[in-house]
Motif scaffolding. Structure first.
Motif, short mmCIF file in Angstrom:
data_model
loop_
_atom_site.label_atom_id
_atom_site.label_comp_id
_atom_site.label_asym_id
_atom_site.label_seq_id
_atom_site.Cartn_x
_atom_site.Cartn_y
_atom_site.Cartn_z
N ALA A 1 0.83 -1.21 0.00
CA ALA A 1 0.00 0.00 0.00
C ALA A 1 0.86 1.25 0.00
O ALA A 1 0.57 2.23 -0.70
CB ALA A 1 -0.92 0.00 1.23
N ARG A 2 1.94 1.22 0.77
CA ARG A 2 2.81 2.40 0.88
C ARG A 2 3.44 2.75 -0.47
O ARG A 2 3.45 3.90 -0.89
CB ARG A 2 3.88 2.14 1.93
CG ARG A 2 4.73 3.36 2.26
CD ARG A 2 5.71 3.04 3.39
NE ARG A 2 5.02 2.43 4.51
CZ ARG A 2 5.31 1.22 5.00
NH1 ARG A 2 6.29 0.51 4.48
NH2 ARG A 2 4.63 0.74 6.02
N TYR A 3 3.96 1.74 -1.16
CA TYR A 3 4.72 2.03 -2.38
C TYR A 3 3.86 2.04 -3.63
O TYR A 3 4.16 2.78 -4.58
CB TYR A 3 5.88 1.05 -2.53
CG TYR A 3 6.99 1.39 -1.58
CD1 TYR A 3 7.90 2.39 -1.87
CD2 TYR A 3 7.10 0.75 -0.34
CE1 TYR A 3 8.90 2.74 -0.99
CE2 TYR A 3 8.09 1.09 0.56
CZ TYR A 3 8.99 2.09 0.22
OH TYR A 3 9.97 2.45 1.12
N LYS A 4 2.79 1.25 -3.64
CA LYS A 4 1.94 1.23 -4.84
C LYS A 4 1.08 2.47 -4.93
O LYS A 4 0.77 2.95 -6.02
CB LYS A 4 1.05 -0.02 -4.82
CG LYS A 4 0.14 -0.12 -6.04
CD LYS A 4 -0.82 -1.29 -5.94
CE LYS A 4 -1.80 -1.26 -7.09
NZ LYS A 4 -2.83 -2.32 -6.98
N SER A 5 0.68 3.01 -3.78
CA SER A 5 -0.29 4.10 -3.81
C SER A 5 0.02 5.25 -2.86
O SER A 5 -0.01 6.41 -3.24
CB SER A 5 -1.69 3.55 -3.50
OG SER A 5 -2.65 4.57 -3.50
N ALA A 6 0.34 4.92 -1.59
CA ALA A 6 0.40 5.96 -0.56
C ALA A 6 1.41 7.06 -0.87
O ALA A 6 1.09 8.25 -0.78
CB ALA A 6 0.73 5.32 0.79
N LYS A 7 2.62 6.67 -1.25
CA LYS A 7 3.66 7.67 -1.44
C LYS A 7 3.38 8.55 -2.65
O LYS A 7 3.55 9.77 -2.61
CB LYS A 7 5.03 6.99 -1.56
CG LYS A 7 5.53 6.40 -0.24
CD LYS A 7 6.81 5.62 -0.40
CE LYS A 7 8.02 6.51 -0.56
NZ LYS A 7 8.37 7.25 0.66
N GLY B 1 -1.35 9.00 3.12
CA GLY B 1 -1.40 8.21 1.89
C GLY B 1 -1.78 6.77 2.16
O GLY B 1 -2.53 6.15 1.40
N GLU B 2 -1.27 6.21 3.25
CA GLU B 2 -1.64 4.84 3.59
C GLU B 2 -3.11 4.76 3.99
O GLU B 2 -3.81 3.80 3.62
CB GLU B 2 -0.75 4.31 4.72
CG GLU B 2 -0.94 2.83 4.95
CD GLU B 2 0.07 2.22 5.90
OE1 GLU B 2 -0.16 1.08 6.36
OE2 GLU B 2 1.08 2.88 6.21
N ALA B 3 -3.59 5.76 4.72
CA ALA B 3 -5.02 5.79 5.07
C ALA B 3 -5.87 5.88 3.80
O ALA B 3 -6.93 5.23 3.71
CB ALA B 3 -5.30 6.97 5.99
N PHE B 4 -5.43 6.68 2.84
CA PHE B 4 -6.13 6.78 1.55
C PHE B 4 -6.24 5.41 0.90
O PHE B 4 -7.30 5.02 0.41
CB PHE B 4 -5.37 7.75 0.64
CG PHE B 4 -5.84 7.77 -0.79
CD1 PHE B 4 -6.83 8.65 -1.20
CD2 PHE B 4 -5.30 6.92 -1.74
CE1 PHE B 4 -7.27 8.67 -2.52
CE2 PHE B 4 -5.74 6.92 -3.06
CZ PHE B 4 -6.72 7.81 -3.45
N GLN B 5 -5.13 4.67 0.88
CA GLN B 5 -5.15 3.35 0.23
C GLN B 5 -6.03 2.37 0.99
O GLN B 5 -6.74 1.56 0.38
CB GLN B 5 -3.74 2.80 0.09
CG GLN B 5 -3.67 1.46 -0.63
CD GLN B 5 -4.31 1.50 -2.02
OE1 GLN B 5 -4.07 2.43 -2.78
NE2 GLN B 5 -5.13 0.51 -2.34
N LEU B 6 -6.01 2.44 2.32
CA LEU B 6 -6.89 1.55 3.09
C LEU B 6 -8.36 1.85 2.79
O LEU B 6 -9.19 0.94 2.71
CB LEU B 6 -6.61 1.69 4.58
CG LEU B 6 -5.25 1.18 5.07
CD1 LEU B 6 -5.15 1.35 6.58
CD2 LEU B 6 -5.03 -0.27 4.68
#
Length: 355
Positions: free
Chosen positions: A196-202, A234-239
Motif C-alpha cells: 500500500a505504501r509504495y503502490k499508492s500511498a507515497k 497516503g496509507e489511510a487513503f489506500q486503506l
C-alpha cells in the motif's frame, strides 16, 4: 462549502492545462499517422473525463504552503501527476484483468472492442493488451514532457526532478510487489502495508507534497514535516480504497462490486481477516479469494467472513489512527497561509470518500 479540490479554481485549471497539452500531443500523433487518432481519443477520454485531481491538489498546496506564488506554470507542472496516475491505472487494470474503470471499459477492453468492431485479424484480446501497455507507457512519457515544458523556472525544476523520478520508481516497484504478493500468497499485514505504501500511498500524497515543496524551494524542516503528514495519510487513503474495493457501491466507485476479491488482492483488509479467522474459515477465504468466476453469492460470503472477523472494523480503526497521526504532523508544521486549512480538508476528502 467549496471542495478543497476546487480551491484557487485548481481543478478546472488543471483540466485546462491537461487539455492544452493533449491537444498538442494529438497533433504530433496525427502527423505520424491518422490512425493514431484512436490513441489520442482514448487518452483524452481517460485523462480528461475522470479523476479527482487529488495528486495535483496535494502538490499545489504543498507548493503554496512552502511560500510559492500562484502561477499557471506551476499548475501545469503539478498537472503532470495526472499522467502518472493515468499510466498506473491503465497498467493496473490490465494486470488485474479489470473490465471497467470509472464506469467505462478499461483501456485493454476498449481496444479489444475496437478490434472486434473493425473485424481485424488475430486476437482481439492480445491487441487490447498490447494497446494498453503502450498507452500506459505513453502517458508516463508524457508526464515527464508536461513537467519539463510547464514553463516553471529551470532551477526550480532541477530541484523537483529527483522527487518526480523517485515517485515513478516507487510506484512501479509497488506494482511489482502487489503482483508478487498474490502469486506468493503472502497474507501478512506487514507485506500488505508495504504494498500500500509504495503502490499508492507515497505517490498519492507524500511525493506530490514534496514535488510542490521543492518547486517552491522549501527548507528541509518543511520537507520532513510534509513526509510525516503525507506518508500516514497516503496509507489511510489506500486503506479506504481497499474498503471500497470490497464494500463500495459500484454506482459510486465505477467498478464491479467485489472486483478486488475476484482479483485476489492481498490488501490490509484481507490480511487482517486472514489473521483473525479460525482455521476452517481461513481456508475458505484463501480458497475463494482470487477466483475470477466468483458470483454475487460468493462475494457476499467473503464480505461476511471479512466483516465477522473484525477486519473491517480494524481497518477503519487503522484509517483513523493514520489520519490522526497525519493531522498531528500537519499541526506541527510551519505551513504558510491558506494552505494549512486546505491540506486539513484534503486529508478528510482523501479518507472519507465514497469513490
Amino acid at each position: 462549502m467549496t471542495s478543497p479540490l476546487e480551491r484557487a479554481g485548481l481543478r478546472p485549471r488543471v483540466d485546462k492545462a491537461l487539455a492544452a497539452f493533449l491537444t498538442t500531443q494529438r497533433s504530433r500523433l496525427l502527423a505520424i499517422d491518422e490512425v493514431l487518432a484512436d490513441i489520442a481519443d482514448a487518452l483524452d477520454d481517460f485523462v480528461l473525463l475522470g479523476g479527482k485531481r487529488l495528486r495535483p491538489a496535494f502538490a499545489y498546496w504543498g507548493y503554496r504552503g512552502a511560500g510559492g506564488s500562484d502561477s499557471e506554470q506551476v499548475v501545469a507542472a503539478v498537472a503532470a501527476l495526472e499522467l502518472v496516475q493515468a499510466s498506473a491505472l491503465i497498467h493496473d487494470d490490465l494486470m488485474d484483468r479489470s473490465d471497467t474503470r470509472r464506469g467505462e471499459p478499461a483501456m485493454h477492453r476498449r481496444f479489444a472492442a475496437r478490434h472486434a468492431a473493425a473485424g481485424w485479424g488475430g486476437s482481439g484480446e492480445a491487441f487490447g493488451d498490447s494497446a494498453a501497455v503502450l498507452l500506459g507507457d505513453l502517458a508516463l512519457v508524457w508526464s515527464d514532457e508536461l513537467l519539463h515544458t510547464s514553463g516553471v523556472e529551470p532551477a526550480d525544476l532541477a530541484r523537483a526532478r529527483p522527487v518526480f523520478d523517485e515517485m515513478r520508481t516507487e510506484v512501479t516497484a509497488g506494482q511489482y510487489l502487489d503482483v508478487l504478493t498474490v502469486v506468493t500468497d503472502d497474507m501478512s499485514t506487514a507485506r500488505a502495508s508495504k504494498v500500500a505504501r509504495y503502490k499508492s500511498a507515497k505517490y498519492t500524497v507524500e511525493r506530490p507534497l514534496l514535488l510542490g515543496a521543492t518547486l517552491a524551494g522549501a527548507p528541509a524542516s518543511l520537507l520532513r514535516a510534509y513526509s510525516a503528514y503525507g506518508l500516514p495519510l497516503g496509507e489511510a487513503f489506500q486503506l479506504r480504497d481497499d474498503v471500497l474495493g470490497v464494500f463500495g457501491d459500484p454506482t459510486q466507485t465505477g467498478k464491479p462490486a467485489g472486483d478486488d476479491l475476484r482479483e485476489g488482492k492481498r490488501t490490509y483488509l484481507v490480511a487482517a481477516a486472514h489473521a483473525a479467522l479460525g482455521a476452517d474459515e481461513r481456508a475458505e477465504l484463501t480458497t475463494r479469494l482470487g477466483d475470477p468466476a466468483l458470483d454475487d453469492a460468493g462475494i457476499e460470503r467473503l464480505r461476511a467472513l471479512i466483516r465477522d472477523s473484525g477486519a473491517l472494523a480494524r481497518t477503519e480503526e487503522r484509517i483513523t489512527e493514520l489520519t490522526t497521526t497525519a493531522l498531528g504532523a500537519l499541526g506541527a508544521a510551519e505551513v504558510e497561509g491558506e494552505a494549512r486549512g486546505v491540506l486539513l480538508e484534503l486529508a478528510h476528502a482523501a479518507t472519507r470518500r465514497q469513490v
